[in-house]
Each structure stands twice: as structure tokens, then as C-alpha cells.
Design a protein around this motif. Structure first.
Motif, PDB file in Angstrom:
ATOM      1  N   ALA A   6      -5.578   6.926   3.342  1.00 32.84           N
ATOM      2  CA  ALA A   6      -4.854   5.674   3.907  1.00 32.84           C
ATOM      3  C   ALA A   6      -4.111   4.939   2.677  1.00 32.84           C
ATOM      4  CB  ALA A   6      -6.029   4.760   4.502  1.00 32.84           C
ATOM      5  N   ILE A   7      -4.617   4.895   1.709  1.00 36.24           N
ATOM      6  CA  ILE A   7      -3.953   4.070   0.484  1.00 36.24           C
ATOM      7  C   ILE A   7      -2.459   4.679   0.237  1.00 36.24           C
ATOM      8  CG2 ILE A   7      -4.124   3.258  -1.867  1.00 36.24           C
ATOM      9  CD1 ILE A   7      -7.280   3.262  -1.273  1.00 36.24           C
ATOM     10  N   TYR A   8      -2.629   6.252   0.150  1.00 34.56           N
ATOM     11  CA  TYR A   8      -1.539   6.925  -0.444  1.00 34.56           C
ATOM     12  C   TYR A   8      -0.508   6.900   0.585  1.00 34.56           C
ATOM     13  CZ  TYR A   8       0.660  10.574  -3.257  1.00 34.56           C
ATOM     14  OH  TYR A   8       1.176  11.530  -3.894  1.00 34.56           O
ATOM     15  N   SER A   9      -0.677   6.526   1.869  1.00 35.58           N
ATOM     16  CA  SER A   9       0.225   6.877   2.767  1.00 35.58           C
ATOM     17  C   SER A   9       1.117   5.883   2.899  1.00 35.58           C
ATOM     18  CB  SER A   9      -0.301   7.018   4.434  1.00 35.58           C
ATOM     19  OG  SER A   9      -1.209   5.832   4.626  1.00 35.58           O
ATOM     20  N   ARG A  10       0.715   4.530   2.450  1.00 32.43           N
ATOM     21  CA  ARG A  10       1.568   3.350   2.226  1.00 32.43           C
ATOM     22  C   ARG A  10       2.563   3.326   1.383  1.00 32.43           C
ATOM     23  NH1 ARG A  10      -3.854   0.385   2.064  1.00 32.43           N
ATOM     24  NH2 ARG A  10      -3.108  -0.403  -0.026  1.00 32.43           N
ATOM     25  N   PHE A  11       2.593   4.234   0.325  1.00 29.93           N
ATOM     26  CA  PHE A  11       3.762   4.254  -0.542  1.00 29.93           C
ATOM     27  C   PHE A  11       4.724   5.315  -0.122  1.00 29.93           C
ATOM     28  CE2 PHE A  11      -0.174   3.071  -2.831  1.00 29.93           C
ATOM     29  CZ  PHE A  11      -0.022   1.665  -3.338  1.00 29.93           C
ATOM     30  N   PHE A  12       4.509   6.104   0.973  1.00 32.14           N
ATOM     31  CA  PHE A  12       5.303   7.131   1.645  1.00 32.14           C
ATOM     32  C   PHE A  12       5.280   7.067   2.950  1.00 32.14           C
ATOM     33  CE2 PHE A  12       3.516   8.657  -2.601  1.00 32.14           C
ATOM     34  CZ  PHE A  12       4.866   9.059  -3.236  1.00 32.14           C
ATOM     35  N   PRO A  13       5.732   5.730   3.693  1.00 34.35           N
ATOM     36  CA  PRO A  13       5.445   5.770   5.005  1.00 34.35           C
ATOM     37  C   PRO A  13       6.592   6.564   5.861  1.00 34.35           C
ATOM     38  CG  PRO A  13       6.846   4.021   4.215  1.00 34.35           C
ATOM     39  CD  PRO A  13       6.333   4.644   2.807  1.00 34.35           C
ATOM     40  N   GLN A  14       7.630   6.760   5.037  1.00 37.98           N
ATOM     41  CA  GLN A  14       8.533   7.861   5.919  1.00 37.98           C
ATOM     42  C   GLN A  14       8.336   9.182   5.831  1.00 37.98           C
ATOM     43  OE1 GLN A  14      10.832   6.203   7.620  1.00 37.98           O
ATOM     44  NE2 GLN A  14       9.841   4.357   6.446  1.00 37.98           N
ATOM     45  N   GLY A  15       7.193   9.617   5.269  1.00 35.98           N
ATOM     46  CA  GLY A  15       6.783  11.173   5.125  1.00 35.98           C
ATOM     47  C   GLY A  15       5.380  11.159   5.511  1.00 35.98           C
ATOM     48  N   LEU A  54      -6.634  -1.560 -15.170  1.00 37.99           N
ATOM     49  CA  LEU A  54      -6.822  -0.422 -14.226  1.00 37.99           C
ATOM     50  C   LEU A  54      -8.017  -0.569 -13.003  1.00 37.99           C
ATOM     51  CD1 LEU A  54      -6.496   2.534 -16.560  1.00 37.99           C
ATOM     52  CD2 LEU A  54      -4.811   2.191 -14.698  1.00 37.99           C
ATOM     53  N   TYR A  55      -9.179  -1.318 -13.653  1.00 37.13           N
ATOM     54  CA  TYR A  55     -10.320  -1.614 -12.895  1.00 37.13           C
ATOM     55  C   TYR A  55      -9.832  -2.737 -11.896  1.00 37.13           C
ATOM     56  CZ  TYR A  55     -15.100  -2.001 -11.364  1.00 37.13           C
ATOM     57  OH  TYR A  55     -16.106  -1.930 -10.559  1.00 37.13           O
ATOM     58  N   ARG A  56      -9.338  -3.555 -12.310  1.00 36.05           N
ATOM     59  CA  ARG A  56      -8.893  -4.620 -11.417  1.00 36.05           C
ATOM     60  C   ARG A  56      -7.957  -4.223 -10.153  1.00 36.05           C
ATOM     61  NH1 ARG A  56      -6.631  -8.086 -14.753  1.00 36.05           N
ATOM     62  NH2 ARG A  56      -4.526  -7.404 -14.132  1.00 36.05           N
ATOM     63  N   GLU A  57      -7.071  -3.358 -10.485  1.00 35.27           N
ATOM     64  CA  GLU A  57      -6.310  -2.700  -9.520  1.00 35.27           C
ATOM     65  C   GLU A  57      -7.040  -1.834  -8.397  1.00 35.27           C
ATOM     66  OE1 GLU A  57      -3.711  -4.012  -8.541  1.00 35.27           O
ATOM     67  OE2 GLU A  57      -3.057  -5.032 -10.428  1.00 35.27           O
ATOM     68  N   PHE A  58      -8.098  -0.959  -9.297  1.00 37.12           N
ATOM     69  CA  PHE A  58      -8.823  -0.282  -8.320  1.00 37.12           C
ATOM     70  C   PHE A  58      -9.837  -0.945  -7.521  1.00 37.12           C
ATOM     71  CE2 PHE A  58     -12.524   2.516  -7.715  1.00 37.12           C
ATOM     72  CZ  PHE A  58     -11.905   3.816  -7.403  1.00 37.12           C
ATOM     73  N   LYS A  59     -10.233  -1.722  -7.955  1.00 39.10           N
ATOM     74  CA  LYS A  59     -11.246  -2.724  -7.016  1.00 39.10           C
ATOM     75  C   LYS A  59     -10.303  -3.402  -5.930  1.00 39.10           C
ATOM     76  CE  LYS A  59     -15.101  -3.605  -7.617  1.00 39.10           C
ATOM     77  NZ  LYS A  59     -16.278  -3.255  -6.910  1.00 39.10           N
ATOM     78  N   ASN A  60      -9.133  -3.804  -6.197  1.00 37.80           N
ATOM     79  CA  ASN A  60      -8.410  -4.340  -5.023  1.00 37.80           C
ATOM     80  C   ASN A  60      -8.349  -3.566  -3.783  1.00 37.80           C
ATOM     81  OD1 ASN A  60      -7.837  -6.990  -6.361  1.00 37.80           O
ATOM     82  ND2 ASN A  60      -5.851  -6.205  -7.210  1.00 37.80           N
ATOM     83  N   GLU A  61      -8.012  -1.984  -4.130  1.00 33.05           N
ATOM     84  CA  GLU A  61      -7.603  -1.248  -3.189  1.00 33.05           C
ATOM     85  C   GLU A  61      -8.936  -0.533  -2.679  1.00 33.05           C
ATOM     86  OE1 GLU A  61      -5.085  -0.501  -1.754  1.00 33.05           O
ATOM     87  OE2 GLU A  61      -3.588  -0.790  -3.300  1.00 33.05           O
ATOM     88  N   CYS A  62     -10.176  -0.509  -3.661  1.00 34.28           N
ATOM     89  CA  CYS A  62     -11.480   0.226  -3.281  1.00 34.28           C
ATOM     90  C   CYS A  62     -12.460  -0.632  -3.593  1.00 34.28           C
ATOM     91  CB  CYS A  62     -11.583   1.149  -3.914  1.00 34.28           C
ATOM     92  SG  CYS A  62     -10.194   2.481  -4.151  1.00 34.28           S
TER      93      CYS A  62
END
Length: 252
Positions: free
Chosen positions: A112-121, A92-100
Motif C-alpha cells: 500500500a505504501i509503495y503503490s502511492r509512489f507509482f500510481p500509474q503502474g 530514517l527512523y522518523r520517516e519509518f515511523k511516519n509510514e509504519c
């Protein structure tokens, strides 16, 4: 954005079948793999395809991650505080640090992070509500400690802990009850996030209809608000809601 303090666990140096109260989704009985992918997309550390293999060589043997990711003593402390083991916290920490990479994420970064997974909405409103639920310190930033503590309650907590987290997500003004206005805001945010892209498509009236359903089921004394007690009691008696919670038991 706040900086990671020295005493934090990780630092840079180291209602029915149509409604799920935990994820806010309108599910169609997904399998566990689909549920895992869908649920983790609610969270700031969900890995993108380009980052899924990033920093793999920073991991060392049974001793844990290198100091690029965490201090071992902090890892042990957080393992005691949450229901995740050392290996799960490392992932979990590795992935958190990748994004943050700065160690925390503010609301705009979270959106901004969240919007990448729902680009159509339009995910901004739902991301706002979700960010507030993880930002328990109310300081405008979510650290890994904030994130993993909340995630532990959602994925590994008791029924009471899981439902309590969901209730706090919906209780937008933190006054101890969910009003019709709050639930309307939540349901419209979910519709903006995914409603227009469902198959078959949702009607424009669907968010308000789901609010009506929510209050018919949850507002036991018909006083126009849903208390924690009413929410807990109704969810515990709903077989589909309970099944949806137990499907989260092994997503990590």
C-alpha cells in the motif's frame, strides 16, 4: 503483524547501461538528486509530501530524538551494527515511523505504501519481491531493524555486499542461483511498475528481451542459471553497473 520486541533497537516508547542490478531500473544516467528520489521510492520509509514535516518538534538537540522515537542505547547499538551514524538513523527512523507507526510493516501494508509512489503502474509484484528481500527473518513483517540493516548493505556496503543483496532479491526461491523463470518474473514486475509510463514507451516484448540480455551477459557457462559467482564476476567487470552502484554512496 509482529510486535516490536523489547530487545529491538527502536520501540514505540522511544548489464549494460540499460540495466541496473541494484534498483532493477532501466536508467538514463540520472543525476544524484534524481537517483536519490528514485531509489528511496523503493523503500517503505520514503516520506510523502504530507508527512515530510511531521514530528519535527519531537527531535531534541545533540542528545538525539525524544523517547517517542527511540531509546538512546538502542540507537547506539544499531549505529555500531550498520554503517549509518546516529543522525542518519534518527532521520530514517522518523520517516519509518511516519509510514509504519506500529513499528513494523507487513506485506500488504508495504504494498500500500509503495503503490502511492507509482500510481500509474501496478507495483504489487515488485513490492512483493522487495518485501521478501527485507524480511530476512521470514516472519511476514519488516521492522525498522530489518529495514535499516538491508539499507545499510545497499547504500554503504562493499561492492560484494551490495551485489549480494541484489542477487538475493532476484533469487526468489533462495536456492543459490537465478533461473530464467525468476528473472522473467522480476523483469515483468518492473515493466508493470514503470514500463508503460516510460518515454519513449517500452515494447511489450521488452521484459523478455531484458531477460535474454541478462542471461547472455551473466550465464557464463550457459547452463541456464546464474550463480552468485557469475553474477558478481560479470557485474564487477561492467563499468556502467559499477558506476550506478557508486552513485548510491551519498544518497542519505
Amino acid at each position: 503483524m509482529k510486535s516490536v520486541s523489547q530487545d529491538q533497537s527502536f520501540t514505540d516508547s522511544e548489464l549494460d547501461r540499460s540495466y541496473d542490478p541494484l534498483t532493477g531500473h532501466l536508467p538514463s544516467r540520472p543525476n544524484k538528486k534524481t537517483l536519490k528520489q528514485r531509489f528511496l521510492r523503493l523503500l517503505p520509509c520514503y516520506p510523502s509530501a504530507s508527512s515530510s514535516s511531521t514530528n519535527q518538534n519531537s527531535e531534541v538537540g545533540d542528545g538525539g530524538l525524544s523517547t517517542v522515537y527511540c531509546r538512546p542505547e538502542g540507537l547506539d547499538k544499531l549505529a555500531q551494527r550498520t554503517k549509518f551514524n546516529r543522525r542518519e538513523l534518527q532521520i530514517l527512523y522518523r520517516e519509518f515511523k511516519n509510514e509504519c507507526p506500529g513499528g513494523t510493516v507487513d506485506e500488504e501494508g508495504f504494498k500500500a505504501i509503495y503503490s502511492r509512489f507509482f500510481p500509474q503502474g501496478d507495483s504489487s509484484m515488485y513490492a512483493h519481491f522487495l518485501f521478501r528481500a527485507f524480511d530476512t527473518q521470514r516472519d511476514g513483517a519488516v521492522s525498522f531493524q530489518d529495514f535499516v540493516t538491508g539499507l545499510s548493505s545497499i547504500l554503504r556496503g562493499s561492492v560484494t555486499e551490495r551485489l549480494g543483496w541484489a542477487f538475493c532479491l532476484y533469487d526468489l526461491n533462495h536456492d543459490g542461483c537465478i533461473s530464467r523463470e525468476e528473472m522473467t518474473d522480476i523483469m515483468h514486475s518492473i515493466y508493470n511498475l514503470m514500463g508503460k509510463n516510460t518515454s519513449p514507451g517500452m515494447k511489450a516484448s521488452a521484459p523478455d528481451e531484458h531477460v535474454d540480455l541478462f542471461f547472455r551477459k551473466m550465464d557464463r557457462n550457459r547452463d541456464g542459471v546464474v550463480t552468485m559467482e557469475e553474477f558478481m564476476e560479470t557485474c564487477r567487470k561492467d563499468e556502467n553497473i559499477m558506476q550506478s552502484m557508486h552513485m548510491l554512496d551519498h544518497v542519505i
